[in-house]
Motif scaffolding. Structure first.
Motif, PDB file in Angstrom:
ATOM      1  N   VAL A  23      29.440  33.268  43.502  1.00 34.48           N
ATOM      2  CA  VAL A  23      28.567  33.649  42.385  1.00 34.48           C
ATOM      3  C   VAL A  23      27.987  32.394  41.731  1.00 34.48           C
ATOM      4  N   LEU A  24      28.823  31.424  41.477  1.00 35.48           N
ATOM      5  CA  LEU A  24      28.366  30.209  40.803  1.00 35.48           C
ATOM      6  C   LEU A  24      27.392  29.406  41.661  1.00 35.48           C
ATOM      7  N   ALA A  25      27.366  29.666  42.961  1.00 32.01           N
ATOM      8  CA  ALA A  25      26.458  28.960  43.866  1.00 32.01           C
ATOM      9  C   ALA A  25      25.117  29.673  44.019  1.00 32.01           C
ATOM     10  N   GLN A  26      24.872  30.723  43.233  1.00 34.55           N
ATOM     11  CA  GLN A  26      23.624  31.466  43.347  1.00 34.55           C
ATOM     12  C   GLN A  26      22.409  30.605  42.988  1.00 34.55           C
ATOM     13  N   SER A  27      21.328  30.774  43.746  1.00 35.12           N
ATOM     14  CA  SER A  27      20.096  30.045  43.459  1.00 35.12           C
ATOM     15  C   SER A  27      19.416  30.582  42.200  1.00 35.12           C
ATOM     16  N   PHE A  28      19.659  31.843  41.869  1.00 34.68           N
ATOM     17  CA  PHE A  28      19.190  32.436  40.616  1.00 34.68           C
ATOM     18  C   PHE A  28      20.350  32.339  39.626  1.00 34.68           C
ATOM     19  N   THR A  29      20.155  31.651  38.508  1.00 32.59           N
ATOM     20  CA  THR A  29      21.297  31.253  37.669  1.00 32.59           C
ATOM     21  C   THR A  29      21.386  31.960  36.320  1.00 32.59           C
ATOM     22  N   ASP A  30      20.482  32.899  36.054  1.00 37.55           N
ATOM     23  CA  ASP A  30      20.487  33.559  34.744  1.00 37.55           C
ATOM     24  C   ASP A  30      21.422  34.768  34.777  1.00 37.55           C
ATOM     25  N   PHE A  31      22.705  34.512  34.624  1.00 37.72           N
ATOM     26  CA  PHE A  31      23.699  35.585  34.706  1.00 37.72           C
ATOM     27  C   PHE A  31      24.951  35.232  33.914  1.00 37.72           C
ATOM     28  N   GLU A  32      25.748  36.260  33.640  1.00 34.92           N
ATOM     29  CA  GLU A  32      27.117  36.103  33.138  1.00 34.92           C
ATOM     30  C   GLU A  32      28.050  36.762  34.148  1.00 34.92           C
ATOM     31  N   VAL A  33      29.317  36.366  34.115  1.00 35.09           N
ATOM     32  CA  VAL A  33      30.317  36.937  35.019  1.00 35.09           C
ATOM     33  C   VAL A  33      31.439  37.535  34.181  1.00 35.09           C
ATOM     34  N   LEU A  34      31.707  38.811  34.391  1.00 38.04           N
ATOM     35  CA  LEU A  34      32.809  39.484  33.705  1.00 38.04           C
ATOM     36  C   LEU A  34      33.899  39.797  34.734  1.00 38.04           C
ATOM     37  N   VAL A  35      35.027  39.117  34.607  1.00 35.06           N
ATOM     38  CA  VAL A  35      36.173  39.368  35.474  1.00 35.06           C
ATOM     39  C   VAL A  35      37.138  40.265  34.711  1.00 35.06           C
ATOM     40  N   ILE A  36      37.436  41.438  35.252  1.00 37.26           N
ATOM     41  CA  ILE A  36      38.321  42.381  34.568  1.00 37.26           C
ATOM     42  C   ILE A  36      39.663  42.397  35.289  1.00 37.26           C
ATOM     43  N   ASN A  37      40.668  41.778  34.655  1.00 38.23           N
ATOM     44  CA  ASN A  37      42.004  41.733  35.247  1.00 38.23           C
ATOM     45  C   ASN A  37      42.736  43.039  34.946  1.00 38.23           C
ATOM     46  N   ASP A  38      42.942  43.820  35.997  1.00 39.29           N
ATOM     47  CA  ASP A  38      43.578  45.132  35.862  1.00 39.29           C
ATOM     48  C   ASP A  38      45.093  45.009  36.050  1.00 39.29           C
ATOM     49  N   CYS A  39      45.696  44.123  35.235  1.00 44.50           N
ATOM     50  CA  CYS A  39      47.157  43.923  35.240  1.00 44.50           C
ATOM     51  C   CYS A  39      47.667  43.409  36.584  1.00 44.50           C
ATOM     52  N   SER A  40      47.026  42.373  37.095  1.00 42.35           N
ATOM     53  CA  SER A  40      47.498  41.753  38.335  1.00 42.35           C
ATOM     54  C   SER A  40      48.918  41.248  38.163  1.00 42.35           C
ATOM     55  N   THR A  41      49.682  41.341  39.235  1.00 45.99           N
ATOM     56  CA  THR A  41      51.080  40.885  39.197  1.00 45.99           C
ATOM     57  C   THR A  41      51.266  39.581  39.970  1.00 45.99           C
ATOM     58  N   ASP A  42      50.170  39.042  40.502  1.00 47.13           N
ATOM     59  CA  ASP A  42      50.244  37.758  41.190  1.00 47.13           C
ATOM     60  C   ASP A  42      49.564  36.689  40.332  1.00 47.13           C
ATOM     61  N   GLY A  43      49.113  35.618  40.943  1.00 46.17           N
ATOM     62  CA  GLY A  43      48.506  34.526  40.182  1.00 46.17           C
ATOM     63  C   GLY A  43      46.994  34.611  40.062  1.00 46.17           C
ATOM     64  N   SER A  44      46.436  35.816  40.189  1.00 46.72           N
ATOM     65  CA  SER A  44      44.975  35.965  40.153  1.00 46.72           C
ATOM     66  C   SER A  44      44.358  35.402  38.870  1.00 46.72           C
ATOM     67  N   GLU A  45      44.937  35.756  37.712  1.00 48.41           N
ATOM     68  CA  GLU A  45      44.352  35.310  36.446  1.00 48.41           C
ATOM     69  C   GLU A  45      44.429  33.797  36.301  1.00 48.41           C
ATOM     70  N   GLN A  46      45.521  33.208  36.761  1.00 47.09           N
ATOM     71  CA  GLN A  46      45.650  31.755  36.677  1.00 47.09           C
ATOM     72  C   GLN A  46      44.551  31.066  37.485  1.00 47.09           C
ATOM     73  N   VAL A  47      44.190  31.647  38.627  1.00 44.10           N
ATOM     74  CA  VAL A  47      43.110  31.075  39.440  1.00 44.10           C
ATOM     75  C   VAL A  47      41.796  31.135  38.665  1.00 44.10           C
ATOM     76  N   VAL A  48      41.517  32.276  38.037  1.00 48.96           N
ATOM     77  CA  VAL A  48      40.277  32.427  37.255  1.00 48.96           C
ATOM     78  C   VAL A  48      40.232  31.389  36.137  1.00 48.96           C
TER      79      VAL A  48
END
Length: 312
Positions: A23-48
Motif C-alpha cells: 500500500v505504501l508503495a502505491q504510485s497514487f499517494t492520496d490515501f489513509e490506511v485503517l488497520v482493524i485488529n480483530d483481537c489477534s493472538t499473535d504478533g500482528s499488531e506489533q508488526v503494524v
C-alpha cells in the motif's frame, strides 16, 4: 483525501508487513490506511506498530467479531469518499490505486470499481485467469455483474473499491454471515449499482496464507441467505441464475465437509436449467471423487492449466 484503505487484521503476523508495504508503495499517494485488529493472538499488531507513517491508523476490536465486522468498522471510520479493501495477506501492485482512480474519473456512472488479480499458489507459482468482456478489452463498465460472474470470479475482495454512499443505500457487510460475506454484499450492491473494471492483474491474492478460511471447509459456517435474495429479486432471472450458481458451489463444499443436510437443502432450491451438464454431474459424484478432482485441479493450475465446470 481520495481513498480510505481498509485492512481487516486477524493473526497475519507473517503477512501484514508485506501487505502494508504494498500500500505504501502505491504510485497514487492520496490515501489513509485503517488497520482493524480483530483481537489477534499473535504478533500482528506489533508488526503494524513498527510502521512510522502518519497515514496508518490502527483500530482495535475489544472482542473477536469476524471479517464483516472488521470491514464495517473500517467503513464507519473512513474519512474518504472511496473505500478500498485489502485483506492482510494480499498485495497490491504499485499502480492499483492509480488505476482505480482512473476508473473513477472516466466512468462517473459507476459506483464500484475493481481490477483483475493474479493467484499466488505457492512460493514459486503465480497464475491469472483470462476474462473476455463483450464491450471492452482493457477497461470499461461491466454490463451485467451477475452474468459475468457465472464463471471464475472477476475480482476478489482485495480488488474492490466502493463509493461510500453505496453502503448507505444497500447496507454494510452482513455480520451474521461468516463465509462468502463478499458475495452477500455483492448481491445487494450490483442489483443497484454499476461496476467499472480494469482488466489487468493489479492484485496478488495469496492462496498460501496459513489461515485462509477457504482451506478449512464450511462446517459451522453461516453462508448468505440465497432464499431471501431470490424472493427479494424474484423478477430478476439473472440474479436467480447467479444464486443457483452460488448454491452449486456451496453445495459441493458442504458435501466435502460432510454436511449432508446443508448439501441437500441447497440443491433442492436450484433450477436445473441454470446448471450445465458438468455441474449437474459433479453435484452427485461421491466425495472421494470430488476430492481427487480438487487435488488434480490444483496440480494442473500450478502448470498454468485451468479446468473448471463453469462452461459447457
Amino acid at each position: 483525501m481520495k481513498f480510505s484503505v481498509v485492512i481487516p487484521l486477524y493473526n497475519k503476523e507473517n503477512f501484514i508487513a508485506q501487505t502494508l508495504n504494498s500500500v505504501l508503495a502505491q504510485s497514487f499517494t492520496d490515501f489513509e490506511v485503517l488497520v482493524i485488529n480483530d483481537c489477534s493472538t499473535d504478533g500482528s499488531e506489533q508488526v503494524v506498530n513498527t510502521f512510522e507513517d502518519s497515514r496508518i491508523r490502527l483500530l482495535r476490536h475489544t472482542n473477536n467479531s469476524g471479517l464483516s465486522a472488521s470491514r464495517n468498522t473500517g467503513i464507519k471510520n473512513a474519512r474518504a469518499n472511496y473505500v478500498a479493501f485489502l485483506d492482510a495477506d494480499d498485495l497490491w501492485k504499485p499502480d492499483f490505486l492509480k488505476s482505480i482512480n482512473f476508473l473513477i474519473e472516466n466512468y462517473p456512472e459507476a459506483s464500484l470499481f475493481a481490477t483483475k488479480y493474479e493467484l499466488k499458489l505457492d512460493q514459486n507459482n503465480t497464475t491469472e485467469f483470462h476474462f473476455d468482456f463483450e464491450n471492452f478489452t482493457t477497461h470499461g463498465i461491466v454490463s451485467n455483474f451477475f452474468k459475468t460472474n457465472l464463471n471464475q470470479s472477476i475480482f476478489y475482495p482485495s480488488c474492490l473499491c466502493v463509493r461510500k454512499d453505496v453502503f448507505e443505500t444497500v447496507g454494510h457487510y452482513n455480520e451474521t454471515v461468516n463465509y462468502s460475506e463478499d458475495i452477500d454484499f455483492n448481491i445487494r450492491a450490483f442489483a443497484r449499482f454499476k461496476l467499472a473494471y480494469f482488466n489487468k492483474a493489479l492484485v496478488t491474492y495469496l492462496m498460501v496464507s496459513e489461515n485462509q478460511i477457504t482451506q478449512k471447509g464450511l462446517l459451522g459456517k453461516k453462508i448468505p441467505d440465497y432464499d431471501f435474495y431470490e424472493e427479494k429479486f424474484k423478477d430478476r432471472k439473472d440474479i436467480k441464475k447467479y444464486l443457483d450458481f452460488q448454491r452449486y458451489i456451496k453445495a459441493k463444499l458442504f458435501k466435502l465437509a460432510g454436511d449432508t443436510n446443508q448439501y441437500k437443502s441447497l440443491i433442492s432450491k436450484i433450477d436445473p436449467s441454470n446448471l450445465n451438464i458438468k455441474q449437474k454431474i459433479l453435484l452427485h459424484l461421491p466425495v472421494f471423487v470430488l476430492k481427487w478432482i480438487g487435488k488434480s485441479k490444483q496440480l494442473l493450475l500450478k502448470k498454468g492449466i485451468n479446468l473448471n465446470s463453469y462452461s459447457d
